[in-house]
Design a protein around this motif. Structure first.
Motif, PDB file in Angstrom:
ATOM      1  N   TYR A 112      38.398  28.204 -55.073  1.00 26.83           N
ATOM      2  CA  TYR A 112      37.109  27.643 -55.472  1.00 26.83           C
ATOM      3  C   TYR A 112      37.036  27.661 -57.005  1.00 26.83           C
ATOM      4  O   TYR A 112      37.019  28.725 -57.628  1.00 26.83           O
ATOM      5  N   LEU A 113      37.003  26.469 -57.578  1.00 27.69           N
ATOM      6  CA  LEU A 113      37.087  26.355 -59.027  1.00 27.69           C
ATOM      7  C   LEU A 113      35.910  27.013 -59.733  1.00 27.69           C
ATOM      8  O   LEU A 113      36.065  27.605 -60.800  1.00 27.69           O
ATOM      9  N   ASP A 114      34.700  26.899 -59.158  1.00 28.77           N
ATOM     10  CA  ASP A 114      33.539  27.498 -59.820  1.00 28.77           C
ATOM     11  C   ASP A 114      33.640  29.022 -59.834  1.00 28.77           C
ATOM     12  O   ASP A 114      33.320  29.663 -60.830  1.00 28.77           O
ATOM     13  N   ALA A 115      34.121  29.595 -58.714  1.00 25.91           N
ATOM     14  CA  ALA A 115      34.274  31.047 -58.672  1.00 25.91           C
ATOM     15  C   ALA A 115      35.379  31.503 -59.619  1.00 25.91           C
ATOM     16  O   ALA A 115      35.252  32.531 -60.299  1.00 25.91           O
ATOM     17  N   ARG A 116      36.453  30.723 -59.677  1.00 29.14           N
ATOM     18  CA  ARG A 116      37.552  31.056 -60.585  1.00 29.14           C
ATOM     19  C   ARG A 116      37.093  30.995 -62.042  1.00 29.14           C
ATOM     20  O   ARG A 116      37.422  31.866 -62.852  1.00 29.14           O
ATOM     21  N   PHE A 117      36.326  29.961 -62.364  1.00 34.66           N
ATOM     22  CA  PHE A 117      35.827  29.832 -63.742  1.00 34.66           C
ATOM     23  C   PHE A 117      34.919  31.007 -64.103  1.00 34.66           C
ATOM     24  O   PHE A 117      35.047  31.592 -65.183  1.00 34.66           O
ATOM     25  N   ALA A 118      33.978  31.350 -63.220  1.00 33.02           N
ATOM     26  CA  ALA A 118      33.047  32.445 -63.499  1.00 33.02           C
ATOM     27  C   ALA A 118      33.783  33.773 -63.650  1.00 33.02           C
ATOM     28  O   ALA A 118      33.473  34.575 -64.542  1.00 33.02           O
ATOM     29  N   LEU A 119      34.786  33.994 -62.812  1.00 33.63           N
ATOM     30  CA  LEU A 119      35.532  35.244 -62.875  1.00 33.63           C
ATOM     31  C   LEU A 119      36.346  35.335 -64.159  1.00 33.63           C
ATOM     32  O   LEU A 119      36.342  36.358 -64.860  1.00 33.63           O
ATOM     33  N   ASP A 120      37.058  34.252 -64.499  1.00 31.32           N
ATOM     34  CA  ASP A 120      37.833  34.243 -65.746  1.00 31.32           C
ATOM     35  C   ASP A 120      36.936  34.384 -66.958  1.00 31.32           C
ATOM     36  O   ASP A 120      37.288  35.051 -67.946  1.00 31.32           O
TER      37      ASP A 120
END
Length: 285
Positions: free
Chosen positions: A5-13
């Motif tokens: 999930y790109l949004d979750a990956r972005f928020a985590l990074d």
């Protein structure tokens, strides 16, 4: 097939990058510029998302990753003389965090291959556990090192309070700062004029060049801010000059608190590398 999930990956990074960048800045004894760090963390997170998109996997090549990291560090810390040192600290902290992630992954019996360390193989709970362990370990180790760096560099946290507004920043303990309040004889805090807007809203957005004409600036805002005044000073090459100053309710640093302290606003940056934004006297309470 691995689902990301790109949004979750972005928020985590974004969160991980910001924490590592802030920790590197604090370890180096510098100020934490939250907006710049957030922007840099966002750039790094955006790069991480791009590498996951179809057809853009080549961006994940080590050369591309190195260039992205350099750009993120430059955006976070600016082209200062501390850039290389903070970059090295960021690399060390990143390796330490990655090592903890590996340990947590192995302890959970999961593989660190598919999906990457921050992917589904570890899970959000595992990442949170790793983050908590990293924070605890780094706080014990780096907290002492940060205090040592501040002491060796002559830096100390400074808190200025005026009404309901509070400004926290790093200050240089300058034993040569003999500037005094002509009314009370107390030492004067010298503050970068660019930070004055956090205490005096009327000064927000005023260019630094305007502070070189303190008489005009006082006449402009005296009716709106009664705590503004002129402060005479002497320096090398300046036998007699004036600085715009503001009286705050309290200044606290180094275990001492000074009520009704006067802060002189410097029209020029106090630190070339942006490591501190104020000067305090070297005297002890």
């Amino acid at each position: 097939m691995t689902t990301v999930y790109l949004d979750a990956r972005f928020a985590l990074d974004l969160a991980v990058n910001y924490c590592l960048l802030a920790c590197a800045a604090r370890l180096d004894g510098g100020a934490v510029r939250r907006r710049r760090l957030a922007l840099a963390a966002g750039l790094g997170a955006g790069y991480g998302v791009l590498t996951l998109l179809p057809g853009l996997g080549a961006l994940g090549h080590p050369v591309g990753a190195a260039l992205a990291a350099a750009g993120m560090l430059l955006a976070a810390y600016g082209p200062s003389d501390r850039l290389l040192r903070r970059g090295a600290l960021f690399l060390v902290l990143s390796c330490a965090f990655g090592g903890v992630l590996v340990l947590v992954s192995l302890a959970r019996g999961s593989s660190a291959g598919a999906g990457g360390l921050l992917g589904p193989s570890l899970g959000m709970r595992g990442i949170l556990i790793a983050a908590a362990l990293s924070y605890g370990a780094l706080s014990l180790v780096l907290g002492r090192q940060f205090a040592k760096t501040q002491a060796e560099g002559g830096l100390c946290p400074l808190t200025l309070t005026k009404g309901e507004k509070t400004l926290r920043l790093l200050a240089l303990i300058d034993t040569g700062n003999t500037l005094r309040d002509p009314l009370t004889g107390e030492g004067v805090v010298v503050l970068d004029c660019g930070r004055a807007g956090a205490l005096v809203p009327e000064l927000a957005g005023v260019p630094a060049q305007a502070f070189q004409r303190p008489v005009e600036l006082l006449a402009r805002f005296a009716g709106e801010e009664p705590d503004l005044r002129l402060l005479p000073y002497q320096a090398v090459g300046v036998p007699c000059g004036l600085l715009l100053a503001v009286r705050v309710d309290e200044a606290a640093w180094g275990g001492q608190r000074r009520p009704r302290c006067l802060c002189a606003l410097s029209p020029t940056p106090l630190s070339d590398g942006g490591g501190y934004h104020a000067l305090v006297g070297g005297e002890h309470p």
